[in-house]
Design an enzyme around this catalytic site. Sequence first.
Site, short mmCIF file in Angstrom:
data_model
loop_
_atom_site.label_atom_id
_atom_site.label_comp_id
_atom_site.label_asym_id
_atom_site.label_seq_id
_atom_site.Cartn_x
_atom_site.Cartn_y
_atom_site.Cartn_z
N ASP A 48 -79.68 -76.81 -5.40
CA ASP A 48 -80.49 -75.97 -4.51
C ASP A 48 -81.89 -76.58 -4.37
OD1 ASP A 48 -81.92 -75.21 -6.77
OD2 ASP A 48 -81.35 -73.09 -6.69
N CYS A 75 -79.31 -76.37 -10.48
CA CYS A 75 -80.23 -75.40 -9.90
C CYS A 75 -81.34 -75.21 -10.93
CB CYS A 75 -79.52 -74.10 -9.49
SG CYS A 75 -78.88 -73.09 -10.83
N THR A 94 -81.79 -73.15 -13.42
CA THR A 94 -81.26 -73.01 -14.79
C THR A 94 -79.87 -73.61 -14.95
OG1 THR A 94 -80.28 -70.89 -14.19
CG2 THR A 94 -82.50 -70.83 -15.16
N HIS A 143 -62.44 -80.38 -25.34
CA HIS A 143 -61.70 -79.17 -25.72
C HIS A 143 -61.39 -78.25 -24.55
CE1 HIS A 143 -62.90 -79.22 -30.27
NE2 HIS A 143 -62.48 -80.40 -29.84
N HIS A 183 -55.64 -77.76 -27.46
CA HIS A 183 -56.68 -77.40 -26.48
C HIS A 183 -56.06 -77.12 -25.11
CE1 HIS A 183 -59.55 -78.35 -29.52
NE2 HIS A 183 -59.11 -79.60 -29.60
C1 RB5 Z 1 -83.99 -70.20 -7.68
O1 RB5 Z 1 -85.26 -69.62 -7.78
C2 RB5 Z 1 -83.22 -69.97 -8.96
O2 RB5 Z 1 -82.89 -68.63 -9.09
C3 RB5 Z 1 -81.98 -70.84 -9.00
O3 RB5 Z 1 -82.34 -72.18 -8.87
C4 RB5 Z 1 -81.17 -70.76 -10.27
O4 RB5 Z 1 -81.95 -70.96 -11.39
C5 RB5 Z 1 -80.27 -69.60 -10.39
O5 RB5 Z 1 -79.50 -69.44 -11.33
#
Ligand code: RB5
Length: 148
Positions: free
Chosen positions: A8, A65, A67, A98, A133
């Site tokens: 993203d 993204c 996180t 696994h 597994h």
């Molecule tokens: C975008 O602000 C953020 O929410 C996205 O990149 C991601 O971390 C979502 O899980």
Amino acid sequence: MKIGIGNDHTSVDMKWEMVAYLESLGHEVVNYGTDTRESCDYPMYGKKVACAVRDGVADRGILICGTGVGISLAANKVKGIRAVVCSEPYSAKLSKEHNDTNILAFGSRVVGTELAKMIVGAWLDAEFEGGRHKRRVDMIMAIETERE
Ligand code: RB5
């Protein structure tokens, strides 16, 4: 290996760093992510890469993204996908050995570029061990077709 990559708006720079790294390892990379920093919705990019892996257009997928969480959640909604979000190489390696993960996700707001390369490298080097597994992975995949 043919690798689909998606991201993203939070992860455009990290995506290009990863493309260069993957190509330096000899992989073919297909870019399914956004190339601008304009705010966008990560689920569509998770889905695009997941569909490419499901359909055999890509051997494996990498998703980035902020996180790694949202984009991996979206990918895991596509049948046949086992996406994992990792912030260190050990889990990435074991997730292949696994759990036979076919998509690796990480967060550009969580890990730096060099750590991300180590995570991706460990995952790409790993091979599914099968055996007990496989039985467990089959149990996971059977949940997709169960009715409540
Ligand atoms: C975008 O602000 C953020 O929410 C996205 O990149 C991601 O971390 C979502 O899980």
